[in-house]
Motif scaffolding. Structure first.
Motif, PDB file in Angstrom:
ATOM      1  N   PHE A 136       0.725  -1.093  -0.120  1.00  0.00           N
ATOM      2  CA  PHE A 136      -0.127   0.013  -0.006  1.00  0.00           C
ATOM      3  C   PHE A 136       0.773   1.388   0.018  1.00  0.00           C
ATOM      4  N   PHE A 158      -6.013  -3.030   7.236  1.00  0.00           N
ATOM      5  CA  PHE A 158      -5.675  -3.620   5.936  1.00  0.00           C
ATOM      6  C   PHE A 158      -4.220  -3.416   5.554  1.00  0.00           C
ATOM      7  N   GLU A 183      -1.806  -5.424   3.562  1.00  0.00           N
ATOM      8  CA  GLU A 183      -1.416  -5.525   2.384  1.00  0.00           C
ATOM      9  C   GLU A 183      -2.465  -5.555   1.298  1.00  0.00           C
ATOM     10  N   GLN A 214      -6.578  -6.184  -5.832  1.00  0.00           N
ATOM     11  CA  GLN A 214      -6.316  -4.799  -5.499  1.00  0.00           C
ATOM     12  C   GLN A 214      -4.859  -4.495  -6.083  1.00  0.00           C
ATOM     13  N   PRO A 240     -12.619 -13.881  -6.822  1.00  0.00           N
ATOM     14  CA  PRO A 240     -13.676 -14.509  -5.907  1.00  0.00           C
ATOM     15  C   PRO A 240     -14.424 -13.597  -5.132  1.00  0.00           C
ATOM     16  N   THR A 241     -15.460 -14.160  -4.704  1.00  0.00           N
ATOM     17  CA  THR A 241     -16.295 -13.375  -3.772  1.00  0.00           C
ATOM     18  C   THR A 241     -15.399 -13.277  -2.290  1.00  0.00           C
ATOM     19  N   GLY A 242     -15.386 -12.076  -1.704  1.00  0.00           N
ATOM     20  CA  GLY A 242     -14.391 -11.781  -0.562  1.00  0.00           C
ATOM     21  C   GLY A 242     -13.193 -11.508  -0.832  1.00  0.00           C
ATOM     22  N   SER A 243     -12.888 -11.226  -1.876  1.00  0.00           N
ATOM     23  CA  SER A 243     -11.293 -10.982  -2.118  1.00  0.00           C
ATOM     24  C   SER A 243     -11.171  -9.483  -2.545  1.00  0.00           C
ATOM     25  N   GLY A 244     -11.881  -8.638  -1.759  1.00  0.00           N
ATOM     26  CA  GLY A 244     -11.616  -7.287  -1.747  1.00  0.00           C
ATOM     27  C   GLY A 244     -11.744  -6.139  -2.792  1.00  0.00           C
ATOM     28  N   LYS A 245     -12.773  -6.726  -3.721  1.00  0.00           N
ATOM     29  CA  LYS A 245     -13.029  -5.882  -4.906  1.00  0.00           C
ATOM     30  C   LYS A 245     -13.418  -4.435  -4.563  1.00  0.00           C
ATOM     31  N   THR A 246     -14.255  -4.099  -3.638  1.00  0.00           N
ATOM     32  CA  THR A 246     -14.999  -3.044  -3.359  1.00  0.00           C
ATOM     33  C   THR A 246     -13.558  -2.057  -3.295  1.00  0.00           C
TER      34      THR A 246
HETATM   35  P1  ADP Z   1     -15.627  -9.047  -2.891  1.00  0.00           P
HETATM   36  O1  ADP Z   1     -16.396  -7.685  -3.211  1.00  0.00           O
HETATM   37  O2  ADP Z   1     -14.524  -9.112  -3.574  1.00  0.00           O
HETATM   38  O3  ADP Z   1     -16.575 -10.050  -2.647  1.00  0.00           O
HETATM   39  P2  ADP Z   1     -15.155  -7.382  -0.267  1.00  0.00           P
HETATM   40  O4  ADP Z   1     -14.756  -5.967  -1.190  1.00  0.00           O
HETATM   41  O5  ADP Z   1     -16.520  -7.259  -0.114  1.00  0.00           O
HETATM   42  O6  ADP Z   1     -15.117  -8.362  -1.427  1.00  0.00           O
HETATM   43  O7  ADP Z   1     -14.287  -7.577   0.690  1.00  0.00           O
HETATM   44  C1  ADP Z   1     -14.479  -8.640   1.427  1.00  0.00           C
HETATM   45  C2  ADP Z   1     -13.801  -8.278   2.864  1.00  0.00           C
HETATM   46  O8  ADP Z   1     -12.404  -7.918   2.899  1.00  0.00           O
HETATM   47  C3  ADP Z   1     -14.493  -7.078   3.402  1.00  0.00           C
HETATM   48  O9  ADP Z   1     -14.852  -7.252   4.846  1.00  0.00           O
HETATM   49  C4  ADP Z   1     -13.343  -6.154   3.540  1.00  0.00           C
HETATM   50  O10 ADP Z   1     -13.279  -4.820   4.331  1.00  0.00           O
HETATM   51  C5  ADP Z   1     -11.999  -6.845   3.551  1.00  0.00           C
HETATM   52  N1  ADP Z   1     -10.811  -6.385   2.884  1.00  0.00           N
HETATM   53  C6  ADP Z   1     -10.765  -5.754   1.714  1.00  0.00           C
HETATM   54  N2  ADP Z   1      -9.451  -5.360   1.270  1.00  0.00           N
HETATM   55  C7  ADP Z   1      -8.611  -5.790   2.345  1.00  0.00           C
HETATM   56  C8  ADP Z   1      -7.254  -6.216   2.638  1.00  0.00           C
HETATM   57  N3  ADP Z   1      -6.246  -5.326   1.582  1.00  0.00           N
HETATM   58  N4  ADP Z   1      -6.939  -6.537   3.702  1.00  0.00           N
HETATM   59  C9  ADP Z   1      -7.841  -7.030   4.562  1.00  0.00           C
HETATM   60  N5  ADP Z   1      -9.159  -7.139   4.499  1.00  0.00           N
HETATM   61  C10 ADP Z   1      -9.538  -6.566   3.358  1.00  0.00           C
END
Ligand code: ADP
Ligand code: MG
Length: 237
Positions: A27, A49, A51, A56, A74-80
């Motif tokens: 970051f 966060f 790394e 990302q 995949p779902t949960g991989s931090g796409k937002t």
């Molecule tokens: P996706 O949209 O890919 O399903 P999300 O963006 O909802 O995933 O993120 C899933 C979870 O991971 C959330 O709780 C988010 O806060 C957390 N997260 C996002 N980026 C990081 C990061 N760099 N390190 C640790 N946790 C993270």
């Protein structure tokens, strides 16, 4: 670059497209490479966060370089965060110049969650971040509301556009989140009308998805130009 290839391999990042920017090592590079403001790094640290996730690492530099991005992870991989972070950096400051960025989410729940995450990341900066609620659709004239980032389902956006309450002609960043669900829920027509309403010729579009059905590939091909394609995990065949 050899170093980029090694980093991508380590994190299972598969790319295509011309001149794809180097993935993030960490970051801190947001600051050294892209002059990220301290508030964002502080918010990342506060959220714990440490790394960047694989998506990302590659999607953030792509978007910061002004490239359109087609991202599958995949779902949960931090796409937002992969699209919110570059969006906040590109918008720089709050402005009262109409709607500047739009994030389309398939459901109200996902829209609300995305709005919360945007606000969390923007903490310490006075951006106008608005969730399109029922009341907002029914009541306000958006042309008079300052709004840097508008988060909504396609249905509510289409409704507001039809009622001429919403002018999206100045939108600079358009994100279609969870694109596979947008299709599964049969929201393509509404998405199309929002894409059309974002008529600024220099709008930067991006598309995020957890899976890669043909419908999503097709949409990406039709609405994006010279996009960076990022796929995490399995290689797409
Ligand atoms: P996706 O949209 O890919 O399903 P999300 O963006 O909802 O995933 O993120 C899933 C979870 O991971 C959330 O709780 C988010 O806060 C957390 N997260 C996002 N980026 C990081 C990061 N760099 N390190 C640790 N946790 C993270
Ligand atoms: Mg998501």
């Amino acid at each position: 670059l050899e170093r980029d290839a090694v980093l991508r391999k380590k994190h299972n990042i598969h790319i295509s497209g011309s001149l794809v920017p180097s993935p993030l090592q960490n970051f801190a590079e947001l600051r050294s490479r892209y002059k990220c403001k301290p508030y964002l790094l502080r918010n990342l640290a506060e959220l714990g966060f440490r790394e960047p996730t694989p998506i990302q690492r590659q999607a953030i530099p792509a978007l910061l370089s002004g490239r359109e991005c087609f991202a599958c992870a995949p779902t949960g991989s931090g796409k937002t965060l992969a699209f919110v972070c570059p969006m906040l950096m590109k918008l720089k400051h709050a402005s009262k110049d109409g709607v500047r960025a739009v994030i389309i989410c398939p459901t109200r729940e996902l829209a609300a969650q995305t709005a919360r995450e945007c606000k969390q990341m923007a903490k310490g900066k006075r951006f106008y971040i608005k969730l399109m609620t029922k009341q907002l659709v029914k009541g306000a004239d958006f042309s008079k509301l300052p709004c840097d980032i508008l988060i909504s389902t396609p249905f509510r956006l289409q409704f507001a556009i039809r009622k001429r309450k919403l002018d999206l002609s100045r939108v600079e960043y358009l994100v279609l989140d969870e694109s596979d669900h947008l299709f599964e829920l049969g929201l393509v027509k509404q998405v199309d009308s929002v894409v059309k309403a974002c008529s600024n010729p220099s709008v930067l579009r991006s598309l995020f998805s957890a899976t890669l059905p043909d419908s999503v590939e097709e949409l990406a091909r039709t609405i994006m130009h010279d996009a960076v394609r990022v796929i995490i995990g399995r290689k797409n065949t």
